[in-house]
Every structure is written in C-alpha cells, then in structure tokens.
Design a protein around this motif. Structure first.
Motif, short mmCIF file in Angstrom:
data_model
loop_
_atom_site.label_atom_id
_atom_site.label_comp_id
_atom_site.label_asym_id
_atom_site.label_seq_id
_atom_site.Cartn_x
_atom_site.Cartn_y
_atom_site.Cartn_z
N PHE A 115 0.83 -1.20 0.00
CA PHE A 115 0.00 0.00 0.00
C PHE A 115 0.86 1.25 0.00
O PHE A 115 1.94 1.26 0.57
CB PHE A 115 -0.88 0.06 1.26
CG PHE A 115 -1.88 -1.05 1.37
CD1 PHE A 115 -3.15 -0.90 0.86
CD2 PHE A 115 -1.56 -2.24 2.02
CE1 PHE A 115 -4.08 -1.91 0.98
CE2 PHE A 115 -2.48 -3.25 2.14
CZ PHE A 115 -3.75 -3.09 1.62
N SER A 116 0.35 2.32 -0.61
CA SER A 116 0.95 3.65 -0.51
C SER A 116 0.04 4.50 0.35
O SER A 116 -1.19 4.43 0.23
CB SER A 116 1.09 4.30 -1.88
OG SER A 116 2.01 3.59 -2.66
N THR A 117 0.65 5.29 1.22
CA THR A 117 -0.12 6.17 2.09
C THR A 117 0.56 7.53 2.19
O THR A 117 1.78 7.63 2.04
CB THR A 117 -0.31 5.55 3.49
OG1 THR A 117 -1.13 6.40 4.27
CG2 THR A 117 1.00 5.32 4.19
N PHE A 118 -0.23 8.56 2.39
CA PHE A 118 0.27 9.93 2.53
C PHE A 118 -0.16 10.44 3.91
O PHE A 118 -1.30 10.85 4.09
CB PHE A 118 -0.30 10.81 1.42
CG PHE A 118 0.09 10.35 0.05
CD1 PHE A 118 1.26 10.80 -0.53
CD2 PHE A 118 -0.68 9.44 -0.65
CE1 PHE A 118 1.64 10.37 -1.79
CE2 PHE A 118 -0.32 9.00 -1.91
CZ PHE A 118 0.85 9.46 -2.49
N PRO A 119 0.74 10.40 4.88
CA PRO A 119 0.39 10.77 6.25
C PRO A 119 -0.14 12.20 6.40
O PRO A 119 -0.87 12.49 7.34
CB PRO A 119 1.69 10.60 7.03
CG PRO A 119 2.55 9.74 6.18
CD PRO A 119 2.12 9.96 4.77
N GLU A 120 0.23 13.10 5.48
CA GLU A 120 -0.22 14.50 5.59
C GLU A 120 -1.72 14.65 5.40
O GLU A 120 -2.33 15.60 5.87
CB GLU A 120 0.49 15.39 4.55
CG GLU A 120 1.95 15.57 4.80
CD GLU A 120 2.80 14.49 4.12
OE1 GLU A 120 2.22 13.61 3.44
OE2 GLU A 120 4.02 14.51 4.27
N PHE A 121 -2.30 13.71 4.68
CA PHE A 121 -3.73 13.79 4.39
C PHE A 121 -4.51 12.99 5.43
O PHE A 121 -4.35 11.78 5.54
CB PHE A 121 -4.04 13.26 2.99
CG PHE A 121 -3.41 14.07 1.90
CD1 PHE A 121 -3.87 15.34 1.61
CD2 PHE A 121 -2.35 13.55 1.16
CE1 PHE A 121 -3.29 16.09 0.60
CE2 PHE A 121 -1.77 14.29 0.15
CZ PHE A 121 -2.23 15.57 -0.12
N LYS A 122 -5.35 13.67 6.16
CA LYS A 122 -6.17 13.01 7.17
C LYS A 122 -7.39 12.38 6.48
O LYS A 122 -7.89 12.87 5.48
CB LYS A 122 -6.65 14.03 8.22
CG LYS A 122 -5.52 14.79 8.88
CD LYS A 122 -4.69 13.89 9.78
CE LYS A 122 -3.65 14.72 10.50
NZ LYS A 122 -2.38 14.08 10.58
N ASN A 123 -7.85 11.28 7.03
CA ASN A 123 -9.04 10.59 6.55
C ASN A 123 -8.91 10.09 5.11
O ASN A 123 -9.90 9.98 4.40
CB ASN A 123 -10.29 11.47 6.67
CG ASN A 123 -10.54 11.88 8.10
OD1 ASN A 123 -10.34 11.09 9.03
ND2 ASN A 123 -10.96 13.11 8.30
N VAL A 124 -7.69 9.79 4.67
CA VAL A 124 -7.47 9.22 3.35
C VAL A 124 -6.94 7.81 3.54
O VAL A 124 -5.90 7.62 4.17
CB VAL A 124 -6.48 10.07 2.52
CG1 VAL A 124 -6.19 9.40 1.18
CG2 VAL A 124 -7.05 11.47 2.30
N SER A 125 -7.65 6.85 3.01
CA SER A 125 -7.26 5.45 3.16
C SER A 125 -6.00 5.16 2.35
O SER A 125 -5.77 5.78 1.31
CB SER A 125 -8.38 4.54 2.69
OG SER A 125 -9.52 4.72 3.47
N PRO A 126 -5.21 4.17 2.78
CA PRO A 126 -4.06 3.75 1.98
C PRO A 126 -4.53 3.23 0.62
O PRO A 126 -5.62 2.67 0.49
CB PRO A 126 -3.44 2.63 2.80
CG PRO A 126 -3.91 2.87 4.19
CD PRO A 126 -5.27 3.47 4.05
#
Length: 103
Positions: free
Chosen positions: A35-46
């Motif tokens: 999975f890719s995730t962007f920690p800066e964005f809240k409430n965004v799923s991986p």
C-alpha cells in the motif's frame, strides 16, 4: 510585470505491507499486499499499489513487487503469526453410540 514561480509542494509517501495466509482448496496460500499512504492527508485510506497470491511465499512477494530481503523477512514473520492454528478436540467414546452400517 513579474511572475512568481513557486515549486510544487512535495508530500511524504510511505509504503505499508501486509501478509497473511488463507487455506483454499486444501492448500495454504500467502497473500502479500503493498500500500501507498500519505500521512499529511487526514481521513485518506491507503491505496493498494500491488498484491500477490501464491502457495510459495517468495513467488507471492515477487508478484506483489516486494524484493527487499528485510521487508520479506518481516512479512514472512507476520504471515506465520497470523497463520490459522489447528485445534485439538478430545473425543470420548461415551458421546457416540455404537452403530454399524451394513453395506
């Protein structure tokens, strides 16, 4: 007239992995997900980037695009920890009535 040029903002992308096993048609399969995730964005799923499924752990990793030996070792441990365990149930003859089936 002057135009100010600003560089685009960059975001920190993190890669997450999961590993588990599942019994299908009496064979144990390894499931590897990347999975890719962007920690800066809240409430965004991986975002699921890739996945692999195979009876051979190394092939499942290869299909999922996971080649780092350290990551593979951690995923193997995770898969083994989550592996379904057999449960032993003691049976006693007193719970069964003796019957024979004549053929």
């Amino acid at each position: 007239m002057t135009t100010e040029i600003t560089s685009p903002k960059t975001y920190n992308m993190e890669t997450l992995y999961t590993a588990y096993t599942k019994m299908l048609d009496y064979k144990m399969y390894y499931f590897i997900k990347k999975f890719s995730t962007f920690p800066e964005f809240k409430n965004v799923s991986p975002v699921l980037e890739s996945y692999g499924m195979h009876t051979n752990f190394d092939k499942a990793c290869s299909i999922a695009g996971v080649n780092d030996p350290a990551v593979k070792e951690q995923l193997l441990q995770q898969a083994q920890e989550n592996m379904p365990r057999a449960k032993v149930i003691e049976l006693s003859n007193s719970n069964f009535s003796e019957k024979s089936i004549a053929g």
